[in-house]
Design a protein around this motif. Structure first.
Motif, mmCIF file in Angstrom:
data_model
loop_
_atom_site.group_PDB
_atom_site.id
_atom_site.type_symbol
_atom_site.label_atom_id
_atom_site.label_comp_id
_atom_site.label_asym_id
_atom_site.label_seq_id
_atom_site.Cartn_x
_atom_site.Cartn_y
_atom_site.Cartn_z
ATOM 1 N N ILE A 1 0.844 -1.131 -0.138
ATOM 2 C CA ILE A 1 0.064 -0.038 0.030
ATOM 3 C C ILE A 1 0.764 1.198 0.092
ATOM 4 C CG2 ILE A 1 -1.837 1.334 1.284
ATOM 5 C CD1 ILE A 1 -2.921 -1.354 -0.010
ATOM 6 N N ASP A 2 0.495 2.204 -1.011
ATOM 7 C CA ASP A 2 1.032 3.554 -1.012
ATOM 8 C C ASP A 2 0.169 4.564 -0.526
ATOM 9 O OD1 ASP A 2 2.415 5.998 -1.556
ATOM 10 O OD2 ASP A 2 2.679 5.447 -3.894
ATOM 11 N N PRO A 3 0.384 5.050 0.602
ATOM 12 C CA PRO A 3 -0.268 6.163 0.974
ATOM 13 C C PRO A 3 -0.775 7.189 0.264
ATOM 14 C CG PRO A 3 1.435 6.133 2.460
ATOM 15 C CD PRO A 3 1.499 5.176 1.588
ATOM 16 N N ASN A 4 0.318 7.735 -0.621
ATOM 17 C CA ASN A 4 0.165 8.441 -1.525
ATOM 18 C C ASN A 4 -0.358 8.072 -2.818
ATOM 19 O OD1 ASN A 4 1.130 10.560 0.200
ATOM 20 N ND2 ASN A 4 3.154 9.608 -0.046
ATOM 21 N N GLU A 5 -1.144 7.132 -2.923
ATOM 22 C CA GLU A 5 -1.755 6.604 -4.067
ATOM 23 C C GLU A 5 -2.815 7.398 -4.921
ATOM 24 O OE1 GLU A 5 -2.493 4.565 -7.549
ATOM 25 O OE2 GLU A 5 -1.446 3.443 -6.093
ATOM 26 N N LEU A 6 -2.415 8.043 -6.071
ATOM 27 C CA LEU A 6 -3.093 8.946 -6.681
ATOM 28 C C LEU A 6 -4.370 8.699 -7.135
ATOM 29 C CD1 LEU A 6 -0.290 10.868 -8.633
ATOM 30 C CD2 LEU A 6 -1.316 11.524 -6.733
ATOM 31 N N ARG A 7 -4.544 7.335 -7.657
ATOM 32 C CA ARG A 7 -5.815 6.803 -7.849
ATOM 33 C C ARG A 7 -6.433 6.605 -6.884
ATOM 34 N NH1 ARG A 7 -5.050 1.404 -9.855
ATOM 35 N NH2 ARG A 7 -3.214 1.469 -8.621
ATOM 36 N N LEU A 8 -6.081 6.162 -5.590
ATOM 37 C CA LEU A 8 -7.075 6.302 -4.502
ATOM 38 C C LEU A 8 -7.448 7.690 -4.200
ATOM 39 C CD1 LEU A 8 -8.281 4.652 -2.214
ATOM 40 C CD2 LEU A 8 -6.262 5.122 -0.933
ATOM 41 N N ARG A 9 -6.596 8.523 -3.937
ATOM 42 C CA ARG A 9 -7.241 10.133 -3.829
ATOM 43 C C ARG A 9 -8.093 10.471 -4.847
ATOM 44 N NH1 ARG A 9 -5.232 13.795 -1.002
ATOM 45 N NH2 ARG A 9 -5.240 16.096 -1.701
ATOM 46 N N ASP A 10 -7.898 9.986 -6.191
ATOM 47 C CA ASP A 10 -9.037 10.465 -7.323
ATOM 48 C C ASP A 10 -10.226 9.830 -6.879
ATOM 49 O OD1 ASP A 10 -9.712 11.589 -9.765
ATOM 50 O OD2 ASP A 10 -9.687 9.617 -10.545
ATOM 51 N N ALA A 11 -10.096 8.701 -6.726
ATOM 52 C CA ALA A 11 -11.417 7.955 -6.324
ATOM 53 C C ALA A 11 -12.258 8.664 -5.236
ATOM 54 C CB ALA A 11 -11.219 6.515 -5.989
ATOM 55 N N PHE A 12 -11.367 8.944 -3.866
ATOM 56 C CA PHE A 12 -12.195 9.610 -2.903
ATOM 57 C C PHE A 12 -12.861 10.967 -3.357
ATOM 58 C CE2 PHE A 12 -9.756 7.448 0.891
ATOM 59 C CZ PHE A 12 -10.186 6.232 0.499
ATOM 60 N N MET A 13 -11.961 11.730 -4.121
ATOM 61 C CA MET A 13 -12.230 13.118 -4.144
ATOM 62 C C MET A 13 -13.527 13.027 -5.305
ATOM 63 S SD MET A 13 -10.357 15.167 -2.872
ATOM 64 C CE MET A 13 -10.428 16.722 -3.560
ATOM 65 N N GLY A 14 -13.556 12.022 -6.188
ATOM 66 C CA GLY A 14 -14.667 12.142 -7.086
ATOM 67 C C GLY A 14 -16.022 11.733 -6.378
ATOM 68 N N TYR A 15 -15.871 10.974 -5.437
ATOM 69 C CA TYR A 15 -17.173 10.544 -4.465
ATOM 70 C C TYR A 15 -17.451 11.842 -3.706
ATOM 71 C CZ TYR A 15 -19.869 8.927 -0.784
ATOM 72 O OH TYR A 15 -20.839 8.877 0.209
ATOM 73 N N LEU A 16 -16.473 12.362 -2.799
ATOM 74 C CA LEU A 16 -16.620 13.389 -1.996
ATOM 75 C C LEU A 16 -17.414 14.728 -2.711
ATOM 76 C CD1 LEU A 16 -13.575 13.415 0.235
ATOM 77 C CD2 LEU A 16 -15.884 12.599 0.943
ATOM 78 N N ARG A 17 -16.814 14.920 -4.038
ATOM 79 C CA ARG A 17 -17.318 16.231 -4.632
ATOM 80 C C ARG A 17 -18.765 15.915 -4.987
ATOM 81 N NH1 ARG A 17 -14.836 20.128 -5.029
ATOM 82 N NH2 ARG A 17 -14.765 21.280 -6.917
ATOM 83 N N ALA A 18 -19.355 14.819 -4.868
ATOM 84 C CA ALA A 18 -20.458 14.472 -5.277
ATOM 85 C C ALA A 18 -21.847 14.371 -4.386
ATOM 86 C CB ALA A 18 -20.871 13.146 -6.158
ATOM 87 N N VAL A 19 -21.115 14.398 -3.113
ATOM 88 C CA VAL A 19 -21.938 14.459 -1.775
ATOM 89 C C VAL A 19 -22.465 15.717 -1.589
ATOM 90 C CG1 VAL A 19 -21.968 13.808 0.587
ATOM 91 C CG2 VAL A 19 -20.817 12.337 -0.884
ATOM 92 N N ASP A 20 -23.820 15.972 -0.983
ATOM 93 C CA ASP A 20 -24.007 17.289 -1.018
ATOM 94 C C ASP A 20 -23.799 17.562 0.471
ATOM 95 O OD1 ASP A 20 -25.935 15.976 0.559
ATOM 96 O OD2 ASP A 20 -27.731 16.372 -0.702
ATOM 97 N N LEU A 21 -23.848 19.035 0.835
ATOM 98 C CA LEU A 21 -23.401 19.820 2.134
ATOM 99 C C LEU A 21 -24.290 18.992 3.128
ATOM 100 C CD1 LEU A 21 -21.751 21.686 3.636
ATOM 101 C CD2 LEU A 21 -23.418 23.320 3.095
ATOM 102 N N ALA A 22 -25.784 19.020 3.077
ATOM 103 C CA ALA A 22 -26.626 18.693 4.091
ATOM 104 C C ALA A 22 -26.030 17.008 4.371
ATOM 105 C CB ALA A 22 -27.885 18.569 3.504
ATOM 106 N N SER A 23 -25.679 16.339 3.512
ATOM 107 C CA SER A 23 -25.283 14.991 3.941
ATOM 108 C C SER A 23 -24.008 14.951 4.881
ATOM 109 C CB SER A 23 -25.018 14.160 2.674
ATOM 110 O OG SER A 23 -26.396 13.952 2.187
ATOM 111 N N LEU A 24 -23.078 15.812 4.394
ATOM 112 C CA LEU A 24 -22.004 16.073 5.188
ATOM 113 C C LEU A 24 -21.917 16.307 6.523
ATOM 114 C CD1 LEU A 24 -19.567 17.070 2.077
ATOM 115 C CD2 LEU A 24 -19.648 14.840 3.180
ATOM 116 N N GLN A 25 -23.024 17.197 6.545
ATOM 117 C CA GLN A 25 -23.221 18.081 8.058
ATOM 118 C C GLN A 25 -24.100 17.037 8.983
ATOM 119 O OE1 GLN A 25 -25.050 21.477 6.571
ATOM 120 N NE2 GLN A 25 -23.085 22.739 7.196
ATOM 121 N N ASP A 26 -24.382 16.098 8.142
ATOM 122 C CA ASP A 26 -25.222 15.009 9.170
ATOM 123 C C ASP A 26 -24.541 13.916 9.783
ATOM 124 O OD1 ASP A 26 -27.330 13.386 10.271
ATOM 125 O OD2 ASP A 26 -28.357 12.670 8.472
ATOM 126 N N PRO A 27 -24.446 13.974 11.129
ATOM 127 C CA PRO A 27 -23.660 12.709 11.917
ATOM 128 C C PRO A 27 -23.747 11.454 11.306
ATOM 129 C CG PRO A 27 -24.244 14.549 13.467
ATOM 130 C CD PRO A 27 -24.987 14.814 12.215
#
Length: 89
Positions: free
Chosen positions: A29-55
């Protein structure tokens, strides 16, 4: 660590994650894996603010990040995703 704007650049999300990795997979495992970062960012950018604020959304967020980790790194390489820092401004 992930830092990016959400909701029309009116808010900033800062989030850090740690991967739970089986001992026999640690060298693979490479903690700086760019494909992993890209996969996370793609998902996170699709999540709306209300969901992110909900515990109650955090378990789903962890599950989705784990799913993407396994897709990128391999099914047997990641056991879990821990959210170690989470801030919305």
């Amino acid at each position: 660590e992930f830092i990016f704007s959400i909701e029309d650049n009116n808010h900033i999300l800062r989030m850090s994650v740690a991967l739970e990795v089986p001992k026999d997979a640690m060298d693979d495992i490479d903690p700086n894996e760019l494909r992993l970062r890209d996969a996370f960012m793609g998902y996170l950018r699709a999540v709306d603010l209300a969901s992110l604020q909900d515990p109650a959304f955090l378990p789903q967020l962890r599950a989705q990040l784990l799913r993407r980790s396994k897709l990128v790194l391999g099914q047997d390489k990641v056991a879990g995703v821990l959210i170690t820092d989470f801030l919305i401004r």
